[in-house]
Design a protein around this motif. Sequence first.
Motif: not given
Lengths: 402, 384
Positions: A306, A309-310, A312, A315-317
């Motif tokens: 998590l 992911l933050q 990266i 947006n909108f993956m």
Amino acid sequence: MQLCYFYQNYPLTNRTPAMTDKEDFNTKYLRDRTTHEQWKEEFYRKTVQELQTEERFVNYFKQFEPKSVETFIKNYASRKVIWYDVGESMRKYRKSKKTQWQENCFKALIHIQQKKLFDAQCLWRAGKAKFEGIDICYDFKYWDNHIIACPVIPPVSQEEIDFFFRYLRETSFEGPFDNRILFQEHDEILKSYRMLDDGWAYIPWYRFCDEELGTYSYLELPDVMGEKEEFYMQLHRDDYQKKNRKEIDERNAAYLEQLPYLSYYEDNFVENFIKENESPAYYRLYVEHKRFIQKSDRLDTPQYHLGLLQEIPGNFMPVEPADDWTIAVSATYERYRRECLMEEMPRAYKLYLKHLGEDWNYPGKITYISDAEGRLAGLGKLFRDMIINGRVLNNEPADLNY
Amino acid sequence: MEDKDPVNNETPFSKDVEKARLKEKMYAEIVEELNASSRIQELKSKYTISSVDDFISSYASEKMRVLEWGPKHVKWHEEEELAWLEKAADCLQEIQQKKLFDIQCMWRADKLDLEGIELCDDFTFWERDVLNCPFIPLITPDEVDLYISYLQSNNCEDQEWGTTNWQNYDDIKDAYANDDADINFPEWYDFYNGRKGTGVYMLYPDIRGDKEDFYTRLYQRDYNRKHRADIKEQNSVSENVEKRPLLFSYDSDHLRWFISTFEDKETLEFAELVNGFRSLDDYDMELDNDKSLLWDATEDVPVLPWHDWREALHRSANLYKRSKIIEAMPLAYQSYKMRISTGIPFELESHNKSFMELMAFLRVEQKNKIKQGRILNGELPDEI
């Protein structure tokens, strides 16, 4: 970025002297922590003093309301301590992030080569092929660690990369594609393939290849060379035991006289010790703490993913749907990782072709100390000697031509 | 000369130093105690000394962690078990808030009189203590079911509305009438109106509110006229106070400029690496809340397909939250009914005596202003 991951890596300069003979690891660790906390406090004081006394700061601060300057100084000094506390670790982390996709590409190239080498191993063990650089079964384990320079198999082709991309796209994202490290453990892989265990050793990439290309037929070949080696090695072992019987018996007797090792991490030893020797109130705290640790262990990996992911950008993956959020998060990150790998591959492949045939320091290479002296030294030499000795005992020539 | 004042010598890191020292001492004491125990002596006679020493070392370090964190885990666990029940109890309050708001609309429209309600602000008082409010009908099982339907609906509010602003008449009415209002019209109010047909109250005129404003304005104008000299003096005093600007600690642009100007490259690099210039706006509070909710989940929380993973997690966390509240609603209602039947009043949330005193003082002030306004308008001061 989750700073807690780096908080432990405090600067080496703050470590205290080495452990004394009477001191255990924890004592030194705790002493180091105290020294580190003292360093932070000193650093804070030094920064506050600089800000309060150095002319350049004093002149600058004059234009602001004094109380707010005082607050700013304290706040700035606290933050500066944190920056210097974790800055170095963050620098290393960022550096590793820059090369991570290249490293993953090389993991993919290694996967491709390992499967080819494993198929070659099956053929060699069945006596159906001879390879330069392979004399005994152990040599395959040596080349496992040096796969990029392995002369037994042809270089990676673009078609093989495309096929690997299919594997990345079509197989489950619920686990990392590269969570295996043992690629040439013939007996273990065979056992898993034959479903004689839980299947842990049958590498998902091998399974994919076998199913798609029909290469599982290699796994059905007889292990002629392996059995021969085992026969010679057993002759050697029997001979050794016969010649050194007295010494072995003495060693065994001494071992039996020794007190056993306390395996305190088994059979609820710690929990029983607490029940017998601590108060019920402490036991309750222990149970609650253990419950929390078990939960943390379960959530550690998804929490880490998590955090990644933050980091990266953009947006909108899309999310990978799953029955539980822990799986969804890890699978979403794994899919992203595979996508990045595929995007980076053309550059990595170019680099791979440039160094073709070299045992070079490619991105993510792990250096094994055990086989630094080459295939014919260390364990390689030991196994060769055992086999040759066995052959001599069997009235055969002292070589490896069996 | 060195400053020996312990308070001034204290830094934000002093407690950590002290804690680290205590841990060293505590570890040594635990090891000493274990070594002296007969059980350990017995183990040393049965097993290799080094393996027993390994055990002592491992046991002592775990005991330190248990003593430090165990009490917190016990507390968190207990709170975790009560958390959903408390949230369900908050939902019962929301049922009463909506009924109170409807009553407020009727009272302001001069369609009813209520004992103890003299000012519009009196509704703010009952907003904070809505479950004890004497003039709202008790919660019925049908209303609980209605709230559960709301929780199951797509319109259910993502963000918790909290315990304030449910009776903020002006803002809520503005939100009802205008799309570009400062706040959104509460989804629960909208859902309730849709099911109960109570939307009509939103259209009632604010007769009493307008009257209060009129009398207060009269009073204020009169006050300003009478105290013009005092006000002028106050303004001149404020002109002479400190005029230098404040130096803000959390202005990230200034911080970057400050480091670039006064510090070396390494400090700038480290500050950058450790997100030193991140403004508060960059923190995804919603994701942090979702993470903490999912972390505490006691069962699997499914994630459905969505084009944005953050939103997908948010939806999952929200669905989980709602399902847990629904699960806790019957018990919360049972506890509500028990209090009602036994006459035990509901506790006032975050009861603060000085705040209540201030509220009472402001109420008297407001009443006086209105009375003065009425006199100025040639009316009797006793009726509002």
